[in-house]
Scaffold this active site. Structure first.
Site, PDB file in Angstrom:
ATOM      1  N   ASP A  82      48.406  45.844  41.766  1.00 19.67           N
ATOM      2  CA  ASP A  82      49.076  44.962  40.809  1.00 19.67           C
ATOM      3  C   ASP A  82      48.395  44.946  39.450  1.00 19.67           C
ATOM      4  OD1 ASP A  82      46.995  43.755  42.292  1.00 19.67           O
ATOM      5  OD2 ASP A  82      47.657  41.748  41.750  1.00 19.67           O
ATOM      6  N   GLU A 139      46.484  41.517  44.511  1.00 23.16           N
ATOM      7  CA  GLU A 139      45.061  41.166  44.546  1.00 23.16           C
ATOM      8  C   GLU A 139      44.759  40.084  43.516  1.00 23.16           C
ATOM      9  OE1 GLU A 139      41.033  40.730  43.605  1.00 23.16           O
ATOM     10  OE2 GLU A 139      42.388  41.668  42.178  1.00 23.16           O
TER      11      GLU A 139
END
Length: 402
Positions: A82, A139
């Site tokens: 991400d 994350e």
């Protein structure tokens, strides 16, 4: 020899990993919105010839590579995917094509390196056991109150089917020179807890504060006393502690003492016992300060990540793997950091080893390197092959250990 072949193939894939990273960097996506990224990863895995691919945590993947004797050891390699809600200002040719979104933490590089390692390992499956490639979303934290990427993947069985015997991960550092690796045994990254302290006072006119209870004054005294938890109540020779109040919301008008105030912040600890103690002391400080003023208070603490803990025995066994990847003198022990990582949750399920890989241009002053999570964040991707070699060495060496 195997180690020479790993080195040779990593060199052959050097441009591939750079191209993968730059494509991902140009197309960032936020936590649990990594749909294009997930599709790209799946396409690359299938092109490599990996067929055992399973969707996890909405936008994540678990992909298996069977080596010799696949029923033996299972090793996992993890990469996060991400990006962040940041407008890029790095000026790189491969800058983000999406306004307001940027890979400002290196997750694009992590994913690219794991894909390149997968390419090599899928075609050279001479290791004993099974390799689990974990491509993890979110994350940086979910957009709402739902679970983050690592806990959700674990809940969906990524560490149990098959059961993982050891898990490895890495993180690029913008302040560590390219080609270098830093590692630490034991606690390596902090837990991250987010707290909210809600204060209820009594609203009144600003000209007569004695007729009310000022939640702003209460809040400032709570903030000051929170810092004494760090400086006077924790044994900092054991591990560091950081308490940060990042938001203070209160008030509606210059001449009105408001009814309420809200403090929002984070706690960073590197020892699980200290973490619990700090939680209790924050609640005690807020309660006692509020009571002294006749105010009411509510404290909520939400654990986002655990302490990232590197299993000492695993570190001792695998350091030579990193030294071969980086070259003599380029893989060295470092110190812990108060940054946090949800990789910590994988370490609850199996022995774990998380290390840093350099991304700073050679010769640059680390103090001049743009920090992670900033618009100017920049990674020199010319030596990502070191990370690919590290991943491959760890798989072959762990599987060979008795």
């Amino acid at each position: 020899m195997l180690k020479d072949r790993i080195k040779s193939l990593a060199q052959a894939y050097k441009q591939e990993v750079i191209d993968l990273r730059r494509h991902l960097h140009s197309h960032p996506e936020l936590s649990f919105q990594e749909f294009q990224t997930a599709a790209f990863v799946a396409e690359k895995l299938k092109a490599i010839g990996i067929t055992e691919i399973e969707s996890k945590a909405t936008t994540g993947w678990s992909a298996l590579i069977k080596g010799k004797n696949p029923e033996k050891k299972v090793v996992a390699l993890r990469a996060d995917m991400d990006a962040l809600p940041i407008q890029e200002a790095s000026g790189a040719e491969w800058s983000s094509t999406k306004p307001g979104l940027m890979h400002a933490c290196g997750h694009d590089g992590h994913t690219a390196m794991l894909l390149a390692a997968a390419h090599h390992l899928a075609h050279n499956a001479e290791f004993d056991g099974t390799l689990n490639l974990i491509f993890q979303p979110a994350e940086e934290g979910p957009p709402g109150d739902e679970e983050g990427g690592a806990p959700l993947m674990i809940k969906e069985g990524v560490m149990d089917n098959p059961k993982v015997d050891a898990v490895f991960g890495l993180h690029i550092s913008s302040a560590l020179e390219i080609g270098k690796i830093k590692y630490k045994s034991g606690s390596v990254m902090a837990s991250s807890d987010w707290f909210t302290i809600k204060i209820k006072g009594k609203q009144t006119h600003g000209s007569t504060p004695w007729t009310g209870i000022d939640p702003i004054v209460v809040g400032t005294q709570i903030i000051n006393n929170l810092q004494t938890i760090v400086s006077r109540q924790q044994d900092l020779t054991i591990a560091p502690v950081v308490i940060t109040v990042g938001k203070f919301h209160s008030g509606i008008r210059a001449n009105i003492i408001p009814e309420t105030a809200e403090l929002v912040g984070t706690i960073r600890t590197l020892d699980s016992k200290m973490q619990k103690d700090v939680h209790e002391k924050i609640k005690l400080v807020a309660k006692n300060v509020a009571e002294a003023w006749g105010a009411e208070v509510e404290v909520n603490i939400d654990t986002k990540t655990l302490v990232t803990y590197n299993d000492p025995a695993l570190v001792a066994a695998m350091v030579p793997s990193l030294e071969r990847a980086a070259g003599k003198g380029n893989a060295t022990a470092g110190i812990w950091t108060t940054g946090a990582e949800d990789f910590s949750f994988f370490g609850v399920k199996a022995p774990a080893f998380f290390f840093n890989l350099g991304g700073m241009p050679k010769g640059m002053d680390p103090s001049k390197a743009a920090p992670h999570h900033t618009p100017d964040f920049f990674i020199d991707d010319s030596m990502l092959d070191v990370g690919v070699k590290a991943f491959c060495n760890l798989v072959f060496d762990f599987s060979a250990n008795k």
